[in-house]
Design an enzyme around this catalytic site. Structure first.
Site, PDB file in Angstrom:
ATOM      1  N   ARG A 104      37.955  47.093  42.896  1.00 29.40           N
ATOM      2  CA  ARG A 104      38.767  47.160  44.109  1.00 29.40           C
ATOM      3  C   ARG A 104      39.954  48.058  43.845  1.00 29.40           C
ATOM      4  O   ARG A 104      40.744  47.782  42.938  1.00 29.40           O
ATOM      5  CB  ARG A 104      39.219  45.743  44.445  1.00 29.40           C
ATOM      6  CG  ARG A 104      39.430  45.504  45.890  1.00 29.40           C
ATOM      7  CD  ARG A 104      39.677  44.052  46.159  1.00 29.40           C
ATOM      8  NE  ARG A 104      40.916  43.576  45.567  1.00 29.40           N
ATOM      9  CZ  ARG A 104      41.549  42.493  45.979  1.00 29.40           C
ATOM     10  NH1 ARG A 104      41.065  41.783  46.959  1.00 29.40           N
ATOM     11  NH2 ARG A 104      42.663  42.103  45.398  1.00 29.40           N
ATOM     12  N   THR A 108      44.322  50.718  48.135  1.00 27.64           N
ATOM     13  CA  THR A 108      43.639  50.556  49.436  1.00 27.64           C
ATOM     14  C   THR A 108      43.006  49.172  49.580  1.00 27.64           C
ATOM     15  O   THR A 108      42.679  48.760  50.692  1.00 27.64           O
ATOM     16  CB  THR A 108      42.515  51.591  49.587  1.00 27.64           C
ATOM     17  OG1 THR A 108      41.514  51.320  48.586  1.00 27.64           O
ATOM     18  CG2 THR A 108      43.030  53.009  49.412  1.00 27.64           C
ATOM     19  N   ASP A 200      43.510  37.162  38.466  1.00 27.09           N
ATOM     20  CA  ASP A 200      42.503  38.229  38.329  1.00 27.09           C
ATOM     21  C   ASP A 200      41.385  37.739  37.416  1.00 27.09           C
ATOM     22  O   ASP A 200      41.571  37.585  36.201  1.00 27.09           O
ATOM     23  CB  ASP A 200      43.168  39.485  37.746  1.00 27.09           C
ATOM     24  CG  ASP A 200      42.218  40.681  37.772  1.00 27.09           C
ATOM     25  OD1 ASP A 200      41.095  40.558  37.235  1.00 27.09           O
ATOM     26  OD2 ASP A 200      42.591  41.717  38.331  1.00 27.09           O
ATOM     27  N   ASP A 203      40.329  40.064  34.355  1.00 36.31           N
ATOM     28  CA  ASP A 203      41.324  40.071  33.284  1.00 36.31           C
ATOM     29  C   ASP A 203      41.315  38.755  32.511  1.00 36.31           C
ATOM     30  O   ASP A 203      41.406  38.735  31.277  1.00 36.31           O
ATOM     31  CB  ASP A 203      42.726  40.333  33.851  1.00 36.31           C
ATOM     32  CG  ASP A 203      42.942  41.794  34.197  1.00 36.31           C
ATOM     33  OD1 ASP A 203      42.163  42.637  33.711  1.00 36.31           O
ATOM     34  OD2 ASP A 203      43.885  42.098  34.955  1.00 36.31           O
TER      35      ASP A 203
HETATM   36  C1  PRP Z   1      37.476  41.387  41.630  1.00 37.11           C
HETATM   37  C2  PRP Z   1      36.379  40.369  41.773  1.00 37.11           C
HETATM   38  C3  PRP Z   1      35.549  40.937  42.895  1.00 37.11           C
HETATM   39  C4  PRP Z   1      36.585  41.583  43.787  1.00 37.11           C
HETATM   40  C5  PRP Z   1      36.840  40.670  44.948  1.00 37.11           C
HETATM   41  O1  PRP Z   1      37.039  42.472  40.913  1.00 37.11           O
HETATM   42  O2  PRP Z   1      35.657  40.163  40.585  1.00 37.11           O
HETATM   43  O3  PRP Z   1      34.582  41.897  42.463  1.00 37.11           O
HETATM   44  O4  PRP Z   1      37.784  41.715  42.997  1.00 37.11           O
HETATM   45  O5  PRP Z   1      37.691  41.261  45.863  1.00 37.11           O
HETATM   46  P1  PRP Z   1      37.232  41.661  47.337  1.00 37.11           P
HETATM   47  O6  PRP Z   1      36.450  40.516  47.881  1.00 37.11           O
HETATM   48  O7  PRP Z   1      38.550  41.850  48.056  1.00 37.11           O
HETATM   49  O8  PRP Z   1      36.441  42.923  47.257  1.00 37.11           O
HETATM   50  P2  PRP Z   1      38.013  43.695  40.538  1.00 37.11           P
HETATM   51  O9  PRP Z   1      38.032  44.703  41.632  1.00 37.11           O
HETATM   52  O10 PRP Z   1      39.351  43.139  40.118  1.00 37.11           O
HETATM   53  O11 PRP Z   1      37.259  44.381  39.322  1.00 37.11           O
HETATM   54  P3  PRP Z   1      36.982  43.830  37.840  1.00 37.11           P
HETATM   55  O12 PRP Z   1      35.955  42.722  37.952  1.00 37.11           O
HETATM   56  O13 PRP Z   1      36.446  45.031  37.148  1.00 37.11           O
HETATM   57  O14 PRP Z   1      38.265  43.330  37.269  1.00 37.11           O
HETATM   58  N1  URA Z   2      40.000  39.593  42.637  1.00 36.93           N
HETATM   59  C1  URA Z   2      40.388  38.668  41.742  1.00 36.93           C
HETATM   60  O1  URA Z   2      40.027  38.750  40.559  1.00 36.93           O
HETATM   61  N2  URA Z   2      41.160  37.657  42.163  1.00 36.93           N
HETATM   62  C2  URA Z   2      41.567  37.526  43.439  1.00 36.93           C
HETATM   63  O2  URA Z   2      42.283  36.558  43.774  1.00 36.93           O
HETATM   64  C3  URA Z   2      41.153  38.505  44.365  1.00 36.93           C
HETATM   65  C4  URA Z   2      40.360  39.525  43.941  1.00 36.93           C
END
Ligand code: PRP
Ligand code: URA
Length: 209
Positions: A104, A108, A200, A203
């Site tokens: 994400r 944006t 997150d 993380d």
């Molecule tokens: C997080 C999570 C989802 C997304 C959810 O991933 O694991 O994939 O955000 O958010 P949304 O419903 O608003 O799209 P992130 O983008 O942080 O990537 P990562 O798993 O690589 O940390």
């Molecule tokens: N992605 C995450 O990892 N946590 C949230 O709360 C939203 C998006």
């Protein structure tokens, strides 16, 4: 409109609370996510079709049920979805695993796709897309778009924590995809993070922050 299944089992609720705690270590976070995924996998696979086969017990010949029909594919959304694969694989060891890379954008809040590799026979499988967090729903909706483009028709989405906003968006984008979540939380904050949520997920899973 698709169904939303919110898990009610006390073991799942207890483990989700432990995952939310900011002092939970990455090691414990990973283990809890695997355990919850296994428990949820029991629900997600509840409607797998059965067929009767003839076997012989030490006592007699008998007809008994075994799994039939479509096999399973698990598709984690990278990165955090990886943490939900092993739990389901321990229930369905023959499942194949595809990957969709999608993050994400911090500014944006929109998902950006960077990788997609599915099992070659994906369209003949029941695909379970996994990601711990359903926030705006953008990542899940985009991942499912890609999977449908490959001809897949039977798709379920399984997450740990869902925001009402994400559920609505995903149901509107993909009304045929049932959603399974361990918790339905209150709402998104101004940065589109889930409240109370767990922060997150990627993380915390990989110890990158
Ligand atoms: C997080 C999570 C989802 C997304 C959810 O991933 O694991 O994939 O955000 O958010 P949304 O419903 O608003 O799209 P992130 O983008 O942080 O990537 P990562 O798993 O690589 O940390
Ligand atoms: N992605 C995450 O990892 N946590 C949230 O709360 C939203 C998006």
């Amino acid at each position: 409109m698709s169904n939303l299944y919110v898990m009610q089992h006390p073991l799942i609720k207890h483990k989700v609370t432990m995952m939310r705690d900011k002092d939970t270590t990455s090691k414990d976070f990973r283990e809890l996510l695997t355990e919850i995924s296994l428990l949820m996998g029991y629900e997600v696979t509840r409607d797998l079709p059965l067929q009767e086969i003839e076997i012989e017990t030490p006592m007699c010949v008998t007809k008994q049920p075994v799994l039939s029909g479509r096999s399973i594919g698990i598709v984690p959304i990278l990165r955090a979805g990886l943490g939900m694969v092993d739990g389901i694989l321990s229930l369905v060891p023959s499942a194949k695993v595809g990957h969709i890379g999608c993050y994400r954008d911090h500014d944006t809040k929109k998902p950006v796709e960077y990788y997609c590799k599915l099992p070659v026979d994906a369209e003949q499988r029941e695909i379970i897309v996994v990601d711990p967090m359903l926030a705006t729903g953008g990542s899940a909706a985009m991942a499912i778009d890609f999977i449908k483009e490959k001809g897949v028709k039977n798709i379920k989405f399984m997450c740990l924590i869902a925001a009402p906003e994400g559920v609505k968006a995903l149901q509107e984008a993909h009304p045929d995809v049932d959603i399974y979540t361990a918790s339905l939380d209150e709402r998104l904050d101004e940065n589109c993070y889930i409240l109370p949520g767990l922060g997150d997920a990627g993380d915390r899973l990989f110890g990158t922050k």
